[in-house]
Design a protein around this motif. Structure first.
Motif, PDB file in Angstrom:
ATOM      1  N   LEU A 143      44.069  26.444  39.028  1.00 34.37           N
ATOM      2  CA  LEU A 143      45.172  26.872  38.157  1.00 34.37           C
ATOM      3  C   LEU A 143      46.480  26.821  38.927  1.00 34.37           C
ATOM      4  O   LEU A 143      46.494  26.798  40.157  1.00 34.37           O
ATOM      5  N   GLU A 144      47.562  26.803  38.171  1.00 28.43           N
ATOM      6  CA  GLU A 144      48.895  26.850  38.771  1.00 28.43           C
ATOM      7  C   GLU A 144      49.507  28.210  38.498  1.00 28.43           C
ATOM      8  O   GLU A 144      49.342  28.763  37.402  1.00 28.43           O
ATOM      9  N   ILE A 145      50.208  28.740  39.465  1.00 33.76           N
ATOM     10  CA  ILE A 145      50.805  30.057  39.291  1.00 33.76           C
ATOM     11  C   ILE A 145      52.207  30.072  39.904  1.00 33.76           C
ATOM     12  O   ILE A 145      52.428  29.521  40.976  1.00 33.76           O
ATOM     13  N   LYS A 195      48.124  38.230  41.958  1.00 34.61           N
ATOM     14  CA  LYS A 195      47.954  37.816  40.564  1.00 34.61           C
ATOM     15  C   LYS A 195      46.630  37.076  40.350  1.00 34.61           C
ATOM     16  O   LYS A 195      45.936  37.282  39.363  1.00 34.61           O
ATOM     17  N   LYS A 199      39.757  40.289  36.001  1.00 31.22           N
ATOM     18  CA  LYS A 199      39.858  40.618  34.583  1.00 31.22           C
ATOM     19  C   LYS A 199      39.200  39.597  33.680  1.00 31.22           C
ATOM     20  O   LYS A 199      38.807  39.912  32.564  1.00 31.22           O
ATOM     21  N   LEU A 200      39.146  38.340  34.139  1.00 32.24           N
ATOM     22  CA  LEU A 200      38.734  37.307  33.187  1.00 32.24           C
ATOM     23  C   LEU A 200      37.740  36.290  33.747  1.00 32.24           C
ATOM     24  O   LEU A 200      36.767  35.945  33.082  1.00 32.24           O
ATOM     25  N   VAL A 202      41.238  29.504  28.391  1.00 39.55           N
ATOM     26  CA  VAL A 202      41.477  30.512  29.421  1.00 39.55           C
ATOM     27  C   VAL A 202      42.977  30.640  29.700  1.00 39.55           C
ATOM     28  O   VAL A 202      43.493  31.756  29.868  1.00 39.55           O
ATOM     29  N   SER A 247      44.327  32.901  27.190  1.00 38.58           N
ATOM     30  CA  SER A 247      43.947  34.305  27.401  1.00 38.58           C
ATOM     31  C   SER A 247      44.773  34.948  28.503  1.00 38.58           C
ATOM     32  O   SER A 247      44.983  36.161  28.488  1.00 38.58           O
ATOM     33  N   MET A 248      45.224  34.157  29.480  1.00 41.23           N
ATOM     34  CA  MET A 248      46.014  34.726  30.584  1.00 41.23           C
ATOM     35  C   MET A 248      47.256  35.414  30.019  1.00 41.23           C
ATOM     36  O   MET A 248      47.644  36.483  30.487  1.00 41.23           O
ATOM     37  N   LEU A 267      46.717  38.820  28.856  1.00 42.01           N
ATOM     38  CA  LEU A 267      46.426  39.768  29.938  1.00 42.01           C
ATOM     39  C   LEU A 267      47.657  40.011  30.806  1.00 42.01           C
ATOM     40  O   LEU A 267      47.532  40.516  31.925  1.00 42.01           O
ATOM     41  N   ASN A 268      48.832  39.640  30.292  1.00 49.56           N
ATOM     42  CA  ASN A 268      50.059  39.808  31.081  1.00 49.56           C
ATOM     43  C   ASN A 268      50.042  38.972  32.358  1.00 49.56           C
ATOM     44  O   ASN A 268      50.578  39.380  33.375  1.00 49.56           O
ATOM     45  N   LEU A 269      49.392  37.830  32.279  1.00 49.68           N
ATOM     46  CA  LEU A 269      49.360  36.934  33.444  1.00 49.68           C
ATOM     47  C   LEU A 269      49.939  35.579  33.037  1.00 49.68           C
ATOM     48  O   LEU A 269      49.386  34.526  33.341  1.00 49.68           O
ATOM     49  N   ILE A 311      50.415  32.219  35.005  1.00 52.28           N
ATOM     50  CA  ILE A 311      49.307  31.303  35.291  1.00 52.28           C
ATOM     51  C   ILE A 311      49.229  30.248  34.197  1.00 52.28           C
ATOM     52  O   ILE A 311      49.249  30.572  33.011  1.00 52.28           O
TER      53      ILE A 311
END
Lengths: 85, 85
Positions: free
Chosen positions: A47-49, A60, A67-68, B24, B27-28, B31-33, B36
């Motif tokens: 993934l990219e963040i 993060k 969480k997931l 996914v 969904s991030m 989840l306040n992400l 991502i």
């Protein structure tokens, strides 16, 4: 904001049987690859963040795993971060 | 015979849509992400292999990937070998 790429491995806990891996180990013998054993199969996630720095990105990604992405009752995870060019 | 451990990643080809990863990524956000994005999900496989040397092990793992672990129409693989202690 800098961009990072996370490479995450989510694997079944070593103490648990991995039925999918066991099945593949068996199939290796039928393919004349009997030298291969102890196959374990999990997930690989990239993934990219965007984050201010590598530490913030780490927090993060850790949160996303917990969480997931990873069911910590049956799986464990590890990841590494690289900075995206 | 030496023992090696192979760490194999099998991922959906970059040119193809990865619906699981897309879900996914969505969904991030919930989840306040939201930082991502571009999540892609594949398989991570570990196995043990007995071979005379690292090169022989590499050939065998390559064969296992092509014959069983990776569907090269939709996926690509990469792996690294480490010697098992």
């Amino acid at each position: 904001m800098a961009k990072f790429i996370a490479d995450i491995d989510v694997m079944p806990l070593r103490a648990l049987l991995d039925p999918q891996g066991k099945a593949v180990t068996g199939s290796m013998k039928n393919l004349n690859l009997g030298e291969i054993e102890n196959v374990r199969i999990g997930k690989h996630i990239t993934l990219e963040i965007s984050a201010t720095d590598e530490n913030a990105a780490k927090v993060k990604v850790d949160e996303a795993c917990k969480k997931l992405l990873c069911n910590q009752i049956m799986e464990f995870y590890e990841f590494k971060l690289t900075s995206a060019k």
